[in-house]
Design a protein around this motif. Structure first.
Motif, PDB file in Angstrom:
ATOM      1  N   ILE A   1       0.849  -1.200   0.000  1.00  0.00           N
ATOM      2  CA  ILE A   1       0.000   0.000   0.000  1.00  0.00           C
ATOM      3  C   ILE A   1       0.880   1.245   0.000  1.00  0.00           C
ATOM      4  N   GLY A   2       1.978   1.208   0.751  1.00  0.00           N
ATOM      5  CA  GLY A   2       2.895   2.347   0.789  1.00  0.00           C
ATOM      6  C   GLY A   2       3.599   2.596  -0.526  1.00  0.00           C
ATOM      7  N   ALA A   3       3.701   1.583  -1.357  1.00  0.00           N
ATOM      8  CA  ALA A   3       4.384   1.720  -2.645  1.00  0.00           C
ATOM      9  C   ALA A   3       3.506   2.338  -3.724  1.00  0.00           C
ATOM     10  N   VAL A   4       2.209   2.516  -3.444  1.00  0.00           N
ATOM     11  CA  VAL A   4       1.307   3.122  -4.434  1.00  0.00           C
ATOM     12  C   VAL A   4       1.698   4.591  -4.601  1.00  0.00           C
ATOM     13  N   PRO A   5       1.960   5.011  -5.840  1.00  0.00           N
ATOM     14  CA  PRO A   5       2.402   6.400  -6.061  1.00  0.00           C
ATOM     15  C   PRO A   5       1.328   7.421  -5.652  1.00  0.00           C
ATOM     16  N   GLY A   6       1.762   8.470  -5.021  1.00  0.00           N
ATOM     17  CA  GLY A   6       0.858   9.569  -4.677  1.00  0.00           C
ATOM     18  C   GLY A   6       0.153   9.399  -3.342  1.00  0.00           C
ATOM     19  N   ILE A   7      -0.718   8.434  -3.245  1.00  0.00           N
ATOM     20  CA  ILE A   7      -1.534   8.288  -2.034  1.00  0.00           C
ATOM     21  C   ILE A   7      -1.058   7.175  -1.106  1.00  0.00           C
ATOM     22  N   GLY A   8      -0.097   6.398  -1.525  1.00  0.00           N
ATOM     23  CA  GLY A   8       0.360   5.246  -0.752  1.00  0.00           C
ATOM     24  C   GLY A   8       0.836   5.578   0.650  1.00  0.00           C
ATOM     25  N   PRO A   9       1.806   6.499   0.784  1.00  0.00           N
ATOM     26  CA  PRO A   9       2.297   6.803   2.133  1.00  0.00           C
ATOM     27  C   PRO A   9       1.220   7.377   3.056  1.00  0.00           C
ATOM     28  N   SER A  10       0.292   8.161   2.506  1.00  0.00           N
ATOM     29  CA  SER A  10      -0.759   8.732   3.349  1.00  0.00           C
ATOM     30  C   SER A  10      -1.774   7.667   3.778  1.00  0.00           C
ATOM     31  N   LEU A  11      -1.941   6.606   2.999  1.00  0.00           N
ATOM     32  CA  LEU A  11      -2.825   5.509   3.383  1.00  0.00           C
ATOM     33  C   LEU A  11      -2.129   4.483   4.262  1.00  0.00           C
ATOM     34  N   GLN A  12      -0.833   4.358   4.104  1.00  0.00           N
ATOM     35  CA  GLN A  12      -0.092   3.316   4.806  1.00  0.00           C
ATOM     36  C   GLN A  12      -0.103   3.518   6.317  1.00  0.00           C
ATOM     37  N   LYS A  13       0.141   4.737   6.771  1.00  0.00           N
ATOM     38  CA  LYS A  13       0.231   4.978   8.208  1.00  0.00           C
ATOM     39  C   LYS A  13      -1.088   4.713   8.932  1.00  0.00           C
TER      40      LYS A  13
END
Length: 106
Positions: free
Chosen positions: A24-36
Motif C-alpha cells: 500500500i505504501g508503494a502506491v504512487p501519490g496516495i500510498g504513504p498517506s494511506l499506509q500509516k
C-alpha cells in the motif's frame, strides 16, 4: 472447512499483512498517506485481539455479542423446527396416500 482455515491463517499472518501494508505504501501519490492509518488500525486490532483476557471486552461489546448469540440460537431453533415440521408434513402425506390407496382397493 480446513482449507478455508488454512487460507485465512496464511492470508492474515503477520508476515503477509506487513507485506500488504508495504505494498500500500508503494502506491504512487496516495500510498504513504494511506499506509500509516492502515498500519495503526491493524496494530490497534492486533492489540485488542491479543490482549483480550487482560483488558476484558467493553460493556457495549458484551451486550452486542450476547444479542448476536441469542439471534443465532433463535435461528438454529427455527431451522430445527422447520425440519421437524417438514418431516411431519411428509409423514402425514404418506399416511393420507396410504389411506386413499386402501380405500380405492376396497
Amino acid at each position: 472447512m480446513h482449507i478455508q482455515k488454512i487460507f485465512v491463517i496464511i492470508t492474515f499472518s503477520k508476515h503477509i499483512v506487513e507485506q500488504m501494508v508495504a505494498f500500500i505504501g508503494a502506491v504512487p501519490g496516495i500510498g504513504p498517506s494511506l499506509q500509516k492509518p492502515f498500519q495503526e488500525y491493524l496494530e490497534a486490532q492486533r492489540q485488542k485481539l491479543h490482549h483480550r483476557s487482560e483488558m476484558g471486552a467493553p460493556q457495549g461489546e458484551n451486550w452486542l455479542s450476547w444479542m448476536f448469540e441469542k439471534l443465532v440460537i433463535a435461528m438454529v431453533c427455527y431451522f430445527i423446527l422447520s425440519i421437524i415440521n417438514s418431516m411431519a408434513q411428509s409423514y402425514a402425506k404418506r399416511i393420507q396416500q396410504r389411506i386413499k390407496s386402501e380405500e380405492k382397493t376396497k
